[in-house]
Scaffold this active site. Structure first.
Site, PDB file in Angstrom:
ATOM      1  N   CYS A 134      77.581  40.210  74.545  1.00  0.00           N
ATOM      2  CA  CYS A 134      76.752  39.190  75.201  1.00  0.00           C
ATOM      3  C   CYS A 134      75.544  38.822  74.344  1.00  0.00           C
ATOM      4  O   CYS A 134      74.578  39.605  74.275  1.00  0.00           O
ATOM      5  CB  CYS A 134      76.312  39.675  76.576  1.00  0.00           C
ATOM      6  SG  CYS A 134      75.290  38.464  77.446  1.00  0.00           S
ATOM      7  N   CYS A 137      72.312  38.142  76.385  1.00  0.00           N
ATOM      8  CA  CYS A 137      71.688  39.365  76.919  1.00  0.00           C
ATOM      9  C   CYS A 137      70.979  40.134  75.798  1.00  0.00           C
ATOM     10  O   CYS A 137      69.865  40.601  75.980  1.00  0.00           O
ATOM     11  CB  CYS A 137      72.726  40.301  77.536  1.00  0.00           C
ATOM     12  SG  CYS A 137      74.009  39.508  78.487  1.00  0.00           S
ATOM     13  N   ASP A 138      71.626  40.271  74.660  1.00  0.00           N
ATOM     14  CA  ASP A 138      71.151  41.219  73.643  1.00  0.00           C
ATOM     15  C   ASP A 138      70.643  40.582  72.351  1.00  0.00           C
ATOM     16  O   ASP A 138      70.072  41.282  71.506  1.00  0.00           O
ATOM     17  CB  ASP A 138      72.288  42.198  73.290  1.00  0.00           C
ATOM     18  CG  ASP A 138      72.742  42.993  74.504  1.00  0.00           C
ATOM     19  OD1 ASP A 138      71.890  43.238  75.377  1.00  0.00           O
ATOM     20  OD2 ASP A 138      73.929  43.332  74.592  1.00  0.00           O
TER      21      ASP A 138
END
Ligand code: FAD
Ligand code: NAP
Length: 314
Positions: A134, A137-138
């Site tokens: 992701c 997300c990261d």
């Protein structure tokens, strides 16, 4: 209480089914979603092919108003992992991880798909410690650093473009020399100066220390190993269908499936079991798009309304 319709999964398919069933007159409808509603598109950094959603819009922004719109017409939401869907006579039962069950006259299932693991050495051990699926997300953890992206489909290319805006450099590692992605996305990749294409190369091993990933070894077609020193590796190598809830106690599936584990439906999203409808990424021949998943949800909802009416009133 027996539900008119149970919806399993709260992605674009499930939410649209929720909107259409409640707005179309079904009174007791619950959407069972194990996480936050919105589905896998909430992991996307940019969506530019949902009609009407123009400008730079993230998947999260696109999906944000959907649950509230459904609730307005009476859709209820239970945040729970559904473990199994069964049917006895004409009644479905939703079995949940918390040990409770709910009965329903009809079921619309839209549990979508989940990111696949690529299967190279170190991937599982370092997952969450530098290996990710992701970028939204990261990606921020690698601001100003170098990262590797693995895969050659739409997801890998789009997420590589997103990461290239945050990171110093992106190595795009793909096992062939042609991509399976939209032509304009490929053009954008080629125009992006801080993306280096590492083609005809497969990941061999991701390695690291106590702090997490420190590098990735890739092997090209000639068998040569290249060591890429990066603290982050993003894998986008496709998805597996989430069909687990349809597996029965004896190991068989509740309805007919194809050999790839996708649910077989007709153009009305009807499965081989009356009253059970399958939608979105988990069905056969799914275009794997938000717009088509939403369309499936609407079609299934209209069918469920007719099915329940026929069952209870005729
Ligand atoms: P999903 O979105 O997968 O939703 C399924 C839901 O079911 C999930 O919320 C999940 O938590 C829930 N669930 C699963 N199992 C259970 C269970 N047992 N119990 C309870 N709940 C459960 N499409 C586009 O059109 N344009 C794009 O630009 C685009 N970009 C993408 C970028 C990325 C990074 C990814 C991963 C996908 C992208 N897609 C895009 C594809 C799109 O996201 C999917 O086609 C779409 O989300 C499918 O919707 P769905 O409702 O079928 O399933
Ligand atoms: P995908 O199209 O299946 O692509 C997966 C990629 O990973 C392929 O390039 C594949 O290589 C590679 N791969 C698979 N296994 C691998 C392994 N073990 N090691 C290394 N590489 C591996 O998956 P996706 O990109 O996630 O897309 C899924 C679906 O969602 C598609 O239908 C896509 O069009 C759709 N989607 C659409 C959009 C959009 O419309 N903008 C955005 C994202 C996704 P090969 O090419 O050699 O097989």
């Amino acid at each position: 209480m027996i539900l008119d319709c149970a919806i399993v999964g709260g992605g674009p398919a499930g939410l649209t089914a929720g909107l259409y069933t409640t707005r179309g007159g079904l009174e007791n409808v619950i959407m069972f979603e194990k996480g936050m509603p919105g589905g896998q598109i909430t992991n996307s950094s940019e969506i530019e092919n949902y009609p009407g959603a123009t400008g730079e819009i993230t998947g999260m922004e696109l999906m944000d108003p959907w649950p509230e719109q459904c609730q307005k017409f009476g859709l209820k939401h239970e945040m729970v992992n559904v473990t199994r869907v069964t049917k006895t006579d004409k009644l479905f039962t939703i079995h949940k991880e918390d040990g409770t069950t709910t009965d329903a006259h009809s079921v619309i299932i839209g549990t979508g798909s989940s990111p696949r693991r690529a299967g190279f050495k170190g991937e599982d051990e370092l997952f969450g410690k530098g290996v990710s699926t992701c970028a939204t997300c990261d990606g921020f953890f690698y601001k100003g650093k170098e990262v590797a992206v693995i895969g050659g489909g739409d997801t890998a290319l789009e997420e590589a473009l997103y990461l290239a805006k945050i990171c110093k450099k992106v190595y795009l590692v793909h096992r062939r020399d042609t991509f399976r992605s939209a032509p304009n996305t490929i053009e954008r990749i080629k125009r992006t100066e801080n993306i280096e294409l590492v083609l005809n190369s497969s990941p061999e091993e991701v390695y690291g220390d106590k702090m997490g990933v420190t590098g990735l070894k890739v092997k090209n077609k000639e068998g040569e190993i290249r060591d890429i020193s990066v603290p982050g590796v993003f894998t986008f190598v496709g998805n597996d269908v989430n069909n687990q809830t349809l597996i029965q106690e004896d190991g068989s599936f509740l309805c007919d499936m194809n050999d790839q584990g996708q649910v077989i439906v007709d153009i009305s999203m009807k499965t081989s079991v009356p009253g059970l409808f399958a939608t979105g990424d988990m069905r056969i021949a799914a275009p794997k798009q938000v717009v088509s998943a939403a369309g499936d949800g609407a079609v299934a909802a209209l069918q469920a309304i007719s099915y329940v009416d026929e069952l209870l009133n005729h």
